[in-house]
Motif scaffolding. Structure first.
Motif, PDB file in Angstrom:
ATOM      1  N   SER A 205      32.890  -9.381 -15.306  1.00  0.00           N
ATOM      2  CA  SER A 205      33.695 -10.493 -14.811  1.00  0.00           C
ATOM      3  C   SER A 205      32.858 -11.757 -14.674  1.00  0.00           C
ATOM      4  CB  SER A 205      34.344 -10.110 -13.485  1.00  0.00           C
ATOM      5  OG  SER A 205      33.390  -9.500 -12.658  1.00  0.00           O
ATOM      6  N   LEU A 206      31.640 -11.625 -14.126  1.00  0.00           N
ATOM      7  CA  LEU A 206      30.837 -12.821 -13.886  1.00  0.00           C
ATOM      8  C   LEU A 206      30.324 -13.419 -15.185  1.00  0.00           C
ATOM      9  CD1 LEU A 206      28.856 -11.652 -10.753  1.00  0.00           C
ATOM     10  CD2 LEU A 206      30.941 -13.001 -10.860  1.00  0.00           C
ATOM     11  N   PHE A 207      29.905 -12.547 -16.093  1.00  0.00           N
ATOM     12  CA  PHE A 207      29.362 -13.080 -17.339  1.00  0.00           C
ATOM     13  C   PHE A 207      30.454 -13.744 -18.172  1.00  0.00           C
ATOM     14  CE2 PHE A 207      27.855 -12.974 -21.709  1.00  0.00           C
ATOM     15  CZ  PHE A 207      26.688 -13.695 -21.543  1.00  0.00           C
ATOM     16  N   THR A 208      31.680 -13.260 -18.053  1.00  0.00           N
ATOM     17  CA  THR A 208      32.773 -13.926 -18.766  1.00  0.00           C
ATOM     18  C   THR A 208      32.915 -15.362 -18.286  1.00  0.00           C
ATOM     19  OG1 THR A 208      33.896 -11.821 -18.944  1.00  0.00           O
ATOM     20  CG2 THR A 208      35.209 -13.785 -19.352  1.00  0.00           C
ATOM     21  N   ILE A 209      32.854 -15.538 -16.960  1.00  0.00           N
ATOM     22  CA  ILE A 209      32.938 -16.908 -16.432  1.00  0.00           C
ATOM     23  C   ILE A 209      31.737 -17.728 -16.903  1.00  0.00           C
ATOM     24  CG2 ILE A 209      32.995 -18.303 -14.330  1.00  0.00           C
ATOM     25  CD1 ILE A 209      34.328 -15.924 -12.937  1.00  0.00           C
ATOM     26  N   GLY A 210      30.553 -17.120 -16.837  1.00  0.00           N
ATOM     27  CA  GLY A 210      29.348 -17.825 -17.286  1.00  0.00           C
ATOM     28  C   GLY A 210      29.451 -18.212 -18.748  1.00  0.00           C
ATOM     29  N   GLY A 211      29.966 -17.292 -19.561  1.00  0.00           N
ATOM     30  CA  GLY A 211      30.059 -17.555 -20.997  1.00  0.00           C
ATOM     31  C   GLY A 211      31.069 -18.639 -21.314  1.00  0.00           C
ATOM     32  N   VAL A 212      32.218 -18.579 -20.648  1.00  0.00           N
ATOM     33  CA  VAL A 212      33.262 -19.555 -20.960  1.00  0.00           C
ATOM     34  C   VAL A 212      32.855 -20.956 -20.502  1.00  0.00           C
ATOM     35  CG1 VAL A 212      35.625 -20.235 -20.437  1.00  0.00           C
ATOM     36  CG2 VAL A 212      35.114 -17.871 -21.020  1.00  0.00           C
ATOM     37  N   THR A 213      32.218 -21.052 -19.321  1.00  0.00           N
ATOM     38  CA  THR A 213      31.752 -22.379 -18.910  1.00  0.00           C
ATOM     39  C   THR A 213      30.638 -22.865 -19.829  1.00  0.00           C
ATOM     40  OG1 THR A 213      30.331 -21.289 -17.299  1.00  0.00           O
ATOM     41  CG2 THR A 213      32.386 -22.225 -16.483  1.00  0.00           C
ATOM     42  N   GLY A 214      29.952 -21.915 -20.457  1.00  0.00           N
ATOM     43  CA  GLY A 214      28.955 -22.290 -21.464  1.00  0.00           C
ATOM     44  C   GLY A 214      29.604 -23.022 -22.623  1.00  0.00           C
ATOM     45  N   LEU A 215      30.832 -22.633 -22.946  1.00  0.00           N
ATOM     46  CA  LEU A 215      31.529 -23.336 -24.028  1.00  0.00           C
ATOM     47  C   LEU A 215      31.877 -24.771 -23.617  1.00  0.00           C
ATOM     48  CD1 LEU A 215      33.836 -20.552 -25.449  1.00  0.00           C
ATOM     49  CD2 LEU A 215      31.787 -21.529 -26.465  1.00  0.00           C
ATOM     50  N   PHE A 216      32.227 -24.962 -22.335  1.00  0.00           N
ATOM     51  CA  PHE A 216      32.463 -26.350 -21.880  1.00  0.00           C
ATOM     52  C   PHE A 216      31.201 -27.183 -22.145  1.00  0.00           C
ATOM     53  CE2 PHE A 216      35.305 -24.979 -18.012  1.00  0.00           C
ATOM     54  CZ  PHE A 216      36.077 -24.211 -18.850  1.00  0.00           C
TER      55      PHE A 216
END
Lengths: 232, 532
Positions: free
Chosen positions: B358-369
């Protein structure tokens, strides 16, 4: 550590099945280490090309002020040493340890010749105030300009900007290379000692081959350094 | 004592030799892993202490108990310790050392003495970094950007030297692992039968071997810059300070994948084991690790969108960076698909792995921002970036790391930790983590700059929430370490070879394993994760 309790010539280390496997593993390890060497020097080569692109004149002046005859001599010396090293590996592979020993002595001698030539080159640069550190930078511009090739003399009329940076890269790159030569000499003496102890056989010669590979990469780096620094 | 008669007495790797000296000179990969455990946990607590102090200082908009200088030094130490001394060596050097030879059916890594050498490189490098504290510490941030780092206090040279030495630890571990994976696999263990953790270590090792030397030469040049005044990064002498940033990120971006890829490998193991189901998309997970490690070399410029690099270059780096999202998402979907219709057991390792998901998904998606060039210009150097990389590094890499620590704990120690407390620690870190970093996303998007030691009062509610969260995270991780240390000494003996029902080779041998791992080298006949 209880590793020395087996005969290295006939028996693989405890975690290998066979001497072949051990040899292959050792060789691959050295090749990977070579990759790290290339990446490390790669950073400096990137710096070289960046500043060459930015300050073209300083590279012409800097390059011309180096003694290309001495550089060529060193290139020849290293090429010979690479040949003798390669021969030494071949001789160990066929069990002629005595011949291999002589060839490695020649290699070491070449390495020392290289360093001695380098010493004279460096001290000449320091003498003319071309060492870019420790506040020793005080270049003798009339001397440097007098070294210019005829073809460059028309193009470059004033002192080139940032000539200092050329010598930064020259000393950083050839210096790091020189340190590798020194390490190489150390490795050669290690190999010489092991040959004298009769540790190698046609079945076990990984260390000789590894040092050989190392020596070739040191040579190859010089093959790139020589034209980039002295010739172009 | 020779090695052959140690295991005939029925001893395991922990008690086959005794005395501190036998540990300091050991070349057994499992013992070296335990030594990594000790030093890395110590560094982790040390780096964590600085994190808590930093958050405490930020409790109020006005300075609370630190001066600006102290804050900068604490921040730099927190970053340097966590990156160079905890996360980078954490998974590969600690868990990789322990599990890799066991998983491929080998007696040890290819170069056992070199392996011990890597441990000493880490310890010596770390000692140099800690020594720098006596010269007043370093205030450059862990990135050591020039020109400031060329002028700042004397201790910079020491810290940089320490990072340089630790680089060798990383390189040598990488070389060791690549050769081990190529040359020491048991009969029948083809590349397509390797456990996914091994694949991830392989992808990681490639980065360690290729990228780390560039950091080495960069740090060396920085040392020369400071001691000899060579001027290669000094604009007043014609040098280019931005060149340092290029060099630095050419290593340090791939380095974040050194941190995350092996954690992804652990998660692959844990999710398959605790869902009691064959991993979904084995090949896709294996190849996506390699894909990430390949792309990782081409994205460093996204750290430098506002450094003055050309807009064209920025666009290229922007697109390449978004490409990383593809293999990462492939992994994510495969893990979720593995859990789907599995019989999921929520033990501590699995809880940590779910934290990771769950946390890495958030980290990864904000990485796209942040990968989007134009968005990054707005968000650059704000708390949004801080929250993003903590979601990937702490929420991703460290959650995966702890998942792996608990997963292999019974195998490493032959004991069982307190399961209830373990689960509590996993839940605490999850709750505390989100409480700490979600506010940072919000205030970052509103313009709160990172690395500031005072701030505008409007951000106070976010900062206070974040600080309270940091106490819960800290308590959670301290509890986790306590559970492990207590388990090692006082845990119930776990004589079962396979407490989790794993299918990889390490679960077919004694816990803890004997000195040379296998009484007889196994012959592998099938793919891993074949649950029936």
């Amino acid at each position: 550590m209880s590793t020395a309790s087996y005969d290295k010539k006939t028996q693989a280390a405890h975690h290998f099945d066979s001497l072949d496997q051990q040899h292959e593993a050792g060789k691959q390890g050295v090749w990977l280490f070579m990759a790290t060497e290339i990446m490390m020097f790669g950073g400096l080569f990137v710096g070289y090309f960046l500043y060459r692109f930015k300050f073209h004149d300083m590279y012409i002046v800097g390059g011309d002020s180096l003694n290309w005859q001495l550089g060529a001599l060193n290139t020849l010396v290293l090429l010979i040493s690479s040949f003798t090293m390669a021969q030494a590996v071949t001789e160990t592979m066929s069990g002629n340890n005595k011949k291999a020993l002589k060839l490695i002595y020649v290699t070491v001698a070449c390495a020392f010749v290289f360093l001695i030539v380098k010493y004279f080159e460096y001290s000449a640069k320091v003498h003319h105030g071309m060492f870019p550190g420790f506040d020793m930078w005080n270049p003798d511009m009339t001397y440097i300009m007098s070294q210019l090739r005829e073809s460059s003399q028309g193009i470059i009329t004033a002192d080139p900007a940032n000539l200092r940076l050329f010598f930064v890269l020259y000393f950083a790159m050839t210096g790091l290379h020189g340190i590798h030569i020194l390490i190489g000499i150390g490795l050669m003496f290690w190999i010489i000692k092991r040959i004298k102890n009769d540790e190698f056989s046609p079945k076990y010669y990984t260390a000789v081959e590894g040092v050989g590979l190392y020596w070739h990469i040191v040579d190859i780096i010089w093959i790139f350094l020589f034209p980039l620094m002295y010739l172009i | 004592m020779s090695q052959s008669d140690t295991h005939s007495h029925g001893g395991n790797y922990i008690n086959c030799e005794k005395g501190l000296w036998s540990w300091l000179t050991t070349i057994d990969h499992k013992r070296i892993a335990l030594m990594y455990f000790i030093v890395i946990m110590a560094f982790f607590l040390f780096g964590g202490l600085f994190a808590v102090l930093l958050r405490l200082e930020l409790l109020t908009p006005e300075p609370l108990f630190m001066t600006g200088d102290m804050y900068n030094r604490a921040m730099t130490l927190h970053g340097s310790i966590m990156v160079f001394m905890v996360i980078i060596p954490g998974v590969p050097a600690l868990l990789g050392n322990f599990a890799l030879p066991l998983m491929i059916g080998a007696k040890d890594v290819a170069f056992p003495k070199l392996n011990l050498g890597s441990w000493y490189c880490l310890v010596i490098g770390a000692a140099i970094v800690v020594l720098s504290l006596f010269w007043g510490g370093v205030d450059t941030g862990w990135t050591f950007y020039t020109p400031y780092s060329a002028k700042s206090s004397d201790a910079v040279t020491l810290v940089v030297l320490g990072a340089f030495v630790m680089g060798f630890s990383s390189i040598l571990t990488g070389v060791n692992f690549i050769v081990t994976i190529h040359k020491l696999r048991a009969p029948g263990m083809t590349m397509m039968r390797l456990p996914l953790f091994v694949w991830s270590l392989y992808a990681t090792a490639i980065i360690q071997v290729i990228a780390t030397p560039v950091l080495g030469i960069t740090l060396l040049l920085l040392i020369f810059e400071r001691t000899f005044g060579i001027g290669i990064f000094d604009a007043s002498m014609g040098g280019d300070p931005v060149l340092f940033q290029h060099f630095f990120w050419f290593y340090s971006h791939p380095a974040v994948y050194i941190m995350i890829i092996p954690a992804m490998g652990i998660v692959s193991e844990v999710i398959s084991t605790f869902s009691q189901k064959t991993i979904f998309g084995y090949k896709a997970i294996a190849y996506s690790s390699l894909a990430i490690s390949a792309i990782s070399f081409l994205v460093w410029g996204h750290h430098m969108f506002v450094s003055g690099q050309s807009g064209f270059l920025g666009k290229i780096f922007s697109i390449l960076t978004m490409l990383v999202g593809v293999p990462t998402a492939i992994k994510m979907f495969n893990w979720v698909a593995t859990m789907y219709k599995g019989r999921v057991k929520l033990d501590t390792p699995m809880l940590y792995s779910i934290n990771f998901l769950s946390l890495f998904t958030i980290g990864g998606v904000t990485g796209l921002f942040l990968a989007a060039f134009s968005v990054d210009v707005h968000l650059h150097d704000t708390y949004f970036v801080v929250a993003h990389f903590h979601y990937t590094m702490l929420g991703g890499a460290l959650m995966g790391f702890f998942s792996g620590l608990f997963y292999w704990f019974p195998k490493m120690s032959g004991k069982m930790y307190d399961e209830t407390l373990g689960r509590v620690s996993a839940i605490m870190t999850f709750v505390g983590f989100n409480l700490t970093f979600i506010p940072q996303f919000i205030m970052g998007s509103q313009g709160m700059p990172r690395r500031y030691h005072t701030y505008d009062g409007v951000f106070a509610p976010y900062h206070i929430t974040s600080t309270v969260g940091s106490w819960i995270v800290a308590a959670g991780f301290i509890l986790a370490i306590y559970v492990m240390v207590r388990g090692m000494f006082k845990g119930i003996p776990c004589t079962e070879k396979n407490p989790w029902g794993g299918t990889t080779l390490e679960w077919s041998i004694d816990s803890p394993p004997i000195h040379e791992n296998f009484t007889e080298i196994p012959t592998v006949t099938g793919r891993p994760y074949e649950y029936r």
